[in-house]
Design a protein around this motif. Structure first.
Motif, PDB file in Angstrom:
ATOM      1  N   ARG A  39      64.863 -70.965 -31.540  1.00 57.97           N
ATOM      2  CA  ARG A  39      65.613 -72.559 -31.951  1.00 57.97           C
ATOM      3  C   ARG A  39      66.029 -73.044 -31.029  1.00 57.97           C
TER       4      ARG A  39
ATOM      5  N   THR B  43      60.486 -65.846 -41.075  1.00 55.01           N
ATOM      6  CA  THR B  43      61.837 -65.130 -41.034  1.00 55.01           C
ATOM      7  C   THR B  43      62.624 -65.423 -42.464  1.00 55.01           C
TER       8      THR B  43
ATOM      9  N   PHE C 237      63.755 -74.044 -40.322  1.00 53.19           N
ATOM     10  CA  PHE C 237      63.821 -73.357 -39.207  1.00 53.19           C
ATOM     11  C   PHE C 237      64.884 -74.147 -38.181  1.00 53.19           C
TER      12      PHE C 237
ATOM     13  N   LYS D 146      65.662 -63.236 -31.074  1.00 51.54           N
ATOM     14  CA  LYS D 146      64.920 -64.075 -30.542  1.00 51.54           C
ATOM     15  C   LYS D 146      64.410 -65.309 -31.425  1.00 51.54           C
ATOM     16  N   TYR D 147      64.755 -65.424 -32.686  1.00 47.94           N
ATOM     17  CA  TYR D 147      64.595 -66.477 -33.378  1.00 47.94           C
ATOM     18  C   TYR D 147      65.713 -67.516 -32.906  1.00 47.94           C
ATOM     19  N   ASP D 148      66.893 -66.930 -32.738  1.00 49.95           N
ATOM     20  CA  ASP D 148      68.027 -67.765 -32.317  1.00 49.95           C
ATOM     21  C   ASP D 148      67.449 -68.510 -30.874  1.00 49.95           C
TER      22      ASP D 148
ATOM     23  N   ILE E 151      58.320 -65.386 -28.236  1.00 49.57           N
ATOM     24  CA  ILE E 151      57.673 -64.874 -29.712  1.00 49.57           C
ATOM     25  C   ILE E 151      56.925 -63.557 -29.746  1.00 49.57           C
TER      26      ILE E 151
ATOM     27  N   HIS F  44      59.888 -71.263 -40.893  1.00 43.36           N
ATOM     28  CA  HIS F  44      58.764 -70.893 -40.091  1.00 43.36           C
ATOM     29  C   HIS F  44      58.751 -71.463 -38.407  1.00 43.36           C
TER      30      HIS F  44
ATOM     31  N   VAL G 122      55.433 -66.872 -37.148  1.00 43.61           N
ATOM     32  CA  VAL G 122      56.866 -66.134 -37.181  1.00 43.61           C
ATOM     33  C   VAL G 122      57.408 -66.829 -38.719  1.00 43.61           C
TER      34      VAL G 122
END
Length: 297
Positions: free
Chosen positions: A158, A21, A101, A153-155, A146, A26, A19
């Motif tokens: 994290r 973004t 990230f 989804k990145y939130d 993922i 990363h 990933v």
């Protein structure tokens, strides 16, 4: 909580796509079954959290620890380490991520100042059965997330990473590191490897971060006196002499093979002012940087 059968299925998976973004750094997550049994000493570009299920030795700075029960390992990008598996029964997970990230949400401060990743700290936490299930469940959620098409989804990833870090902060670290019998040789070897890994300087923006014996001692989690003694004993030169020689070698290469200005080279090599670099270079070589550049051209 996932069943043991579900965990077994996830343990067999290979790591998923990376990933990357824009603006948030990363992140990636893997099964440990995709890893080699022996990983060489190296300085990684990422922070790493591993759930290790399997026996082996973790070599860390000038110490090692025998891992014979499930454990969490927190790896700092600037500290070399390696893993030597005792057998092929290696399971678990690991995730890789950058400082950017983690700090997109600005909650944890500087990772290298945290108890888990702090230079000189203890990076291994042995876990009991309940803790192992809790941690494995977080990794499984990461692996599911993922792959998802969820807009945020990145939130979520994290958030899971923060949860993993906070769950570990409740635990007590392992305290059974053992010194090597030939510590001087290993310390000197680690220092020379870490020194070499600072180069090449391939961009004026990628400046040299480790510049003094103290910097290297902190990165290797040892006292500077121990570093100086070991390097002198094994190489016949002081730590400062080794660092200086490598900086001068890199400076000559940059003067010869790039069109960077002397100022750009100075900043890339960690000098705050070009004049400091010029004086330093002339003291070591008897020539100014411009004279060396003119001579090679």
């Amino acid at each position: 909580m996932e069943s043991n059968e579900t965990l077994k299925g996830f343990y067999s998976r290979v790591g998923l796509e990376c990933v990357k973004t824009p603006g948030v750094g990363h992140f990636n997550v893997f099964s440990r079954e995709s890893c080699s049994l022996v990983t060489p000493y190296s300085r990684r570009d990422y922070y790493k959290i591993s759930l290790i299920i399997g026996k082996g030795k973790l070599h860390y700075a000038d110490k090692w620890i025998y891992v014979d029960q499930p454990a969490l390992l927190f790896s700092n990008p600037v500290i070399p380490y390696s893993w030597e598996a005792e057998n092929t029964d290696q399971r678990g997970f690991f995730c890789l991520f950058t400082d950017e990230f983690v700090h997109e949400a600005n909650r944890l401060g500087n990772l290298q100042d945290s108890r888990l990743f702090k230079i000189g700290g203890t990076p291994v936490f042995f876990v009991n059965e309940e803790q192992q299930k809790t941690v494995a469940d977080i990794f499984i959620k990461m692996m599911n997330e993922i792959q998802s098409d969820y807009l945020h989804k990145y939130d979520m990833l994290r958030a899971y990473l923060h949860l993993l870090i906070h769950e570990t902060m409740k635990m007590q670290p392992a305290e059974s590191f053992e010194p090597y019998q030939n510590a001087s040789q290993r310390i000197a070897s680690l220092f020379m490897e870490l020194l070499e890994r600072q180069f090449p300087i391939d961009s004026p923006e990628r400046f040299l971060k480790l510049k003094s014996p103290v910097d290297y001692a902190e990165s290797l989690s040892i006292h500077v006196n121990s570093l100086n003694r070991s390097v002198k004993e094994m190489t016949g030169k002081t730590t400062s002499q080794q660092i200086t020689a490598r900086i001068i070698q890199e400076a000559k290469a940059l003067l010869k093979h790039t069109d960077w200005s002397v100022a750009e080279i100075a900043y890339g090599l960690g000098f705050e002012e070009p004049a400091y670099f010029t004086n330093y270079f002339k003291k070591q070589t008897g020539m100014t940087p411009n004279a060396v550049r003119t001579a090679v051209v």
